[in-house]
Write a protein that holds these residues in place. Structure first.
Motif, PDB file in Angstrom:
ATOM      1  N   GLY A   1       3.380  51.222 -45.872  1.00  0.00           N
ATOM      2  CA  GLY A   1       3.279  52.796 -45.469  1.00  0.00           C
ATOM      3  C   GLY A   1       4.251  53.100 -44.910  1.00  0.00           C
ATOM      4  N   ILE A   2       5.694  52.602 -45.503  1.00  0.00           N
ATOM      5  CA  ILE A   2       6.918  52.673 -44.854  1.00  0.00           C
ATOM      6  C   ILE A   2       7.637  52.674 -46.097  1.00  0.00           C
ATOM      7  CG2 ILE A   2       9.051  52.349 -43.480  1.00  0.00           C
ATOM      8  CD1 ILE A   2       6.372  52.763 -42.185  1.00  0.00           C
ATOM      9  N   GLY A   3       8.730  54.195 -46.445  1.00  0.00           N
ATOM     10  CA  GLY A   3       9.275  54.451 -47.231  1.00  0.00           C
ATOM     11  C   GLY A   3      10.664  53.551 -47.675  1.00  0.00           C
ATOM     12  N   ARG A   4      10.902  53.719 -48.355  1.00  0.00           N
ATOM     13  CA  ARG A   4      11.750  52.652 -49.391  1.00  0.00           C
ATOM     14  C   ARG A   4      13.115  52.408 -48.376  1.00  0.00           C
ATOM     15  NH1 ARG A   4      13.703  54.430 -55.517  1.00  0.00           N
ATOM     16  NH2 ARG A   4      11.220  54.215 -55.095  1.00  0.00           N
ATOM     17  N   MET A   5      13.832  53.360 -48.659  1.00  0.00           N
ATOM     18  CA  MET A   5      15.053  52.694 -47.090  1.00  0.00           C
ATOM     19  C   MET A   5      15.009  52.558 -46.256  1.00  0.00           C
ATOM     20  SD  MET A   5      17.579  53.097 -49.941  1.00  0.00           S
ATOM     21  CE  MET A   5      18.808  53.412 -48.710  1.00  0.00           C
ATOM     22  N   ASP A   6      13.577  52.806 -45.528  1.00  0.00           N
ATOM     23  CA  ASP A   6      13.464  52.745 -43.997  1.00  0.00           C
ATOM     24  C   ASP A   6      12.969  51.452 -44.200  1.00  0.00           C
ATOM     25  OD1 ASP A   6      13.614  54.859 -42.984  1.00  0.00           O
ATOM     26  OD2 ASP A   6      12.072  55.748 -43.094  1.00  0.00           O
ATOM     27  N   SER A   7      12.925  51.010 -45.278  1.00  0.00           N
ATOM     28  CA  SER A   7      11.479  49.561 -45.242  1.00  0.00           C
ATOM     29  C   SER A   7      13.065  48.381 -45.636  1.00  0.00           C
ATOM     30  CB  SER A   7      11.203  48.937 -46.467  1.00  0.00           C
ATOM     31  OG  SER A   7       9.876  49.512 -45.494  1.00  0.00           O
ATOM     32  N   LEU A   8      13.571  48.516 -46.362  1.00  0.00           N
ATOM     33  CA  LEU A   8      15.387  48.018 -46.442  1.00  0.00           C
ATOM     34  C   LEU A   8      15.879  47.723 -45.169  1.00  0.00           C
ATOM     35  CD1 LEU A   8      17.172  46.574 -48.559  1.00  0.00           C
ATOM     36  CD2 LEU A   8      18.018  49.142 -48.827  1.00  0.00           C
ATOM     37  N   SER A   9      16.164  48.721 -44.296  1.00  0.00           N
ATOM     38  CA  SER A   9      16.289  48.771 -42.811  1.00  0.00           C
ATOM     39  C   SER A   9      16.133  47.616 -42.638  1.00  0.00           C
ATOM     40  CB  SER A   9      16.985  50.573 -42.114  1.00  0.00           C
ATOM     41  OG  SER A   9      17.494  51.204 -42.563  1.00  0.00           O
ATOM     42  N   MET A  10      14.484  47.639 -41.914  1.00  0.00           N
ATOM     43  CA  MET A  10      14.082  47.313 -41.092  1.00  0.00           C
ATOM     44  C   MET A  10      14.586  45.460 -41.715  1.00  0.00           C
ATOM     45  SD  MET A  10      10.187  48.991 -40.999  1.00  0.00           S
ATOM     46  CE  MET A  10       9.276  48.274 -39.879  1.00  0.00           C
ATOM     47  N   ILE A  11      14.366  44.979 -43.514  1.00  0.00           N
ATOM     48  CA  ILE A  11      14.898  44.041 -43.388  1.00  0.00           C
ATOM     49  C   ILE A  11      15.710  43.922 -42.752  1.00  0.00           C
ATOM     50  CG2 ILE A  11      14.832  42.923 -45.542  1.00  0.00           C
ATOM     51  CD1 ILE A  11      12.908  44.054 -46.701  1.00  0.00           C
TER      52      ILE A  11
ATOM     53  N   ALA B   1      17.993  45.065 -40.438  1.00  0.00           N
ATOM     54  CA  ALA B   1      17.596  44.430 -38.726  1.00  0.00           C
ATOM     55  C   ALA B   1      17.343  43.090 -38.856  1.00  0.00           C
ATOM     56  CB  ALA B   1      16.460  45.245 -38.133  1.00  0.00           C
ATOM     57  N   ALA B   2      15.725  42.578 -39.852  1.00  0.00           N
ATOM     58  CA  ALA B   2      15.529  41.367 -39.148  1.00  0.00           C
ATOM     59  C   ALA B   2      16.009  39.633 -39.440  1.00  0.00           C
ATOM     60  CB  ALA B   2      13.888  41.288 -40.416  1.00  0.00           C
ATOM     61  N   GLY B   3      17.372  40.397 -40.297  1.00  0.00           N
ATOM     62  CA  GLY B   3      18.126  39.287 -40.481  1.00  0.00           C
ATOM     63  C   GLY B   3      19.637  39.174 -39.996  1.00  0.00           C
ATOM     64  N   GLY B   4      20.025  40.611 -38.928  1.00  0.00           N
ATOM     65  CA  GLY B   4      20.724  40.641 -38.019  1.00  0.00           C
ATOM     66  C   GLY B   4      21.671  41.297 -39.472  1.00  0.00           C
ATOM     67  N   LYS B   5      21.526  42.105 -40.567  1.00  0.00           N
ATOM     68  CA  LYS B   5      22.657  42.336 -41.246  1.00  0.00           C
ATOM     69  C   LYS B   5      22.575  43.504 -41.580  1.00  0.00           C
ATOM     70  CE  LYS B   5      22.238  37.924 -44.131  1.00  0.00           C
ATOM     71  NZ  LYS B   5      23.227  37.334 -44.212  1.00  0.00           N
ATOM     72  N   GLN B   6      22.430  44.447 -40.478  1.00  0.00           N
ATOM     73  CA  GLN B   6      22.736  45.818 -40.699  1.00  0.00           C
ATOM     74  C   GLN B   6      23.793  46.512 -40.921  1.00  0.00           C
ATOM     75  OE1 GLN B   6      21.587  44.288 -38.199  1.00  0.00           O
ATOM     76  NE2 GLN B   6      20.901  45.537 -36.730  1.00  0.00           N
ATOM     77  N   ASN B   7      24.322  46.411 -40.116  1.00  0.00           N
ATOM     78  CA  ASN B   7      25.728  46.593 -40.564  1.00  0.00           C
ATOM     79  C   ASN B   7      26.184  45.465 -41.448  1.00  0.00           C
ATOM     80  OD1 ASN B   7      25.242  48.379 -38.080  1.00  0.00           O
ATOM     81  ND2 ASN B   7      25.657  46.673 -36.709  1.00  0.00           N
ATOM     82  N   GLN B   8      26.050  45.406 -42.230  1.00  0.00           N
ATOM     83  CA  GLN B   8      26.920  44.690 -43.521  1.00  0.00           C
ATOM     84  C   GLN B   8      27.568  45.190 -44.791  1.00  0.00           C
ATOM     85  OE1 GLN B   8      25.749  40.083 -43.772  1.00  0.00           O
ATOM     86  NE2 GLN B   8      25.973  39.866 -41.559  1.00  0.00           N
TER      87      GLN B   8
ATOM     88  N   ALA C   1      17.592  49.078 -53.076  1.00  0.00           N
ATOM     89  CA  ALA C   1      16.545  50.160 -52.860  1.00  0.00           C
ATOM     90  C   ALA C   1      16.404  50.043 -54.758  1.00  0.00           C
ATOM     91  CB  ALA C   1      16.775  51.250 -52.151  1.00  0.00           C
ATOM     92  N   HIS C   2      17.115  50.140 -55.089  1.00  0.00           N
ATOM     93  CA  HIS C   2      17.314  50.646 -56.435  1.00  0.00           C
ATOM     94  C   HIS C   2      16.404  49.229 -57.226  1.00  0.00           C
ATOM     95  CE1 HIS C   2      17.064  52.214 -60.396  1.00  0.00           C
ATOM     96  NE2 HIS C   2      17.997  51.593 -61.149  1.00  0.00           N
TER      97      HIS C   2
END
Length: 225
Positions: A50-60, A62-69, A79-80
């Protein structure tokens, strides 16, 4: 609680209510996560529903500690890529993939003179409805690219109600996710929750699964509450 006679329309979530494309979303996200070196888990998969595309990518990420890479452009590319994979997967959809009871319910709605619209975070909703051959049951589909806030924010259900040109008290919103039920309630509509995942959000009405949805069931539940 409203009376059944007050109800003139329905706003529908798509995934998990009309059809189940979650398996395709999960496969596409899982494959992308693996490519990015993020370990997949059932917990992560459930969080993305139920989460949008870019928010889903951010969560993924973040789960891998890669949000700033990665840069914003790289994130858009990821996302595309996920969506291209997902679109390829949903080409296999047919009317047989409509969830139990929904085709009959849509028929009841149309025969009863009720209106219906789609409130889905999926940008692919028009294509999915076309594959399921049910586009003509709906007066409109909210374009999620025009929505600033995702569920549980009420914006998408407010927009879906505006497509019906009805007041919130005249509308029942149908959702299978807790965030969606919260959004429906915040939009001032009557929330019909489908499945165990919605119970924590305390929907006004609740059914165990889509096969239990009918005008008769809704009328009975409204009169008993």
């Amino acid at each position: 609680m409203v009376n059944f006679s007050d109800i003139k329309g329905f706003t529908f979530d798509l995934d998990g209510v009309i059809t189940d494309t979650a398996k395709f979303h999960e496969q596409a996200w899982h494959d992308l996560a693996t490519e990015l070196g993020v370990e997949w888990s059932d917990t992560l998969g459930n969080q993305l529903k139920g989460i949008g595309r870019m928010d889903s990518l951010s969560m993924i990420l973040a789960a891998g500690g890669k949000q700033n890479q990665f840069s914003d452009d790289e994130k858009k590319m990821f996302a595309h890529k996920k969506n291209t994979h997902y679109v390829a997967l949903i080409q296999s959809l047919t009317p047989d993939d409509i969830l139990p009871g929904i085709t009959a319910f849509l028929g009841e709605i149309r025969a009863g003179g009720f209106l219906a619209s789609i409130a889905s975070a999926s940008k692919n909703a028009p294509q999915i409805l076309k594959k399921l051959e049910i586009t003509n049951y709906f007066v409109g589909i909210v374009d999620p690219s025009t929505v600033s806030h995702g569920k549980p924010d009420p914006e998408i259900f407010v927009r879906a109600g505006e497509l019906l040109n009805l007041q919130p008290k005249q509308i029942i919103g149908i959702e299978d996710a807790s965030a969606g039920v919260q959004a429906i309630k915040a939009a001032g509509q009557t929330a019909l929750g489908v499945g165990a995942a919605t119970q924590s959000a305390k929907p006004h009405l609740w059914v165990r699964d889509t096969a239990d949805i009918s005008l008769k069931t809704i009328a009975m539940k409204l009169s008993s509450d």
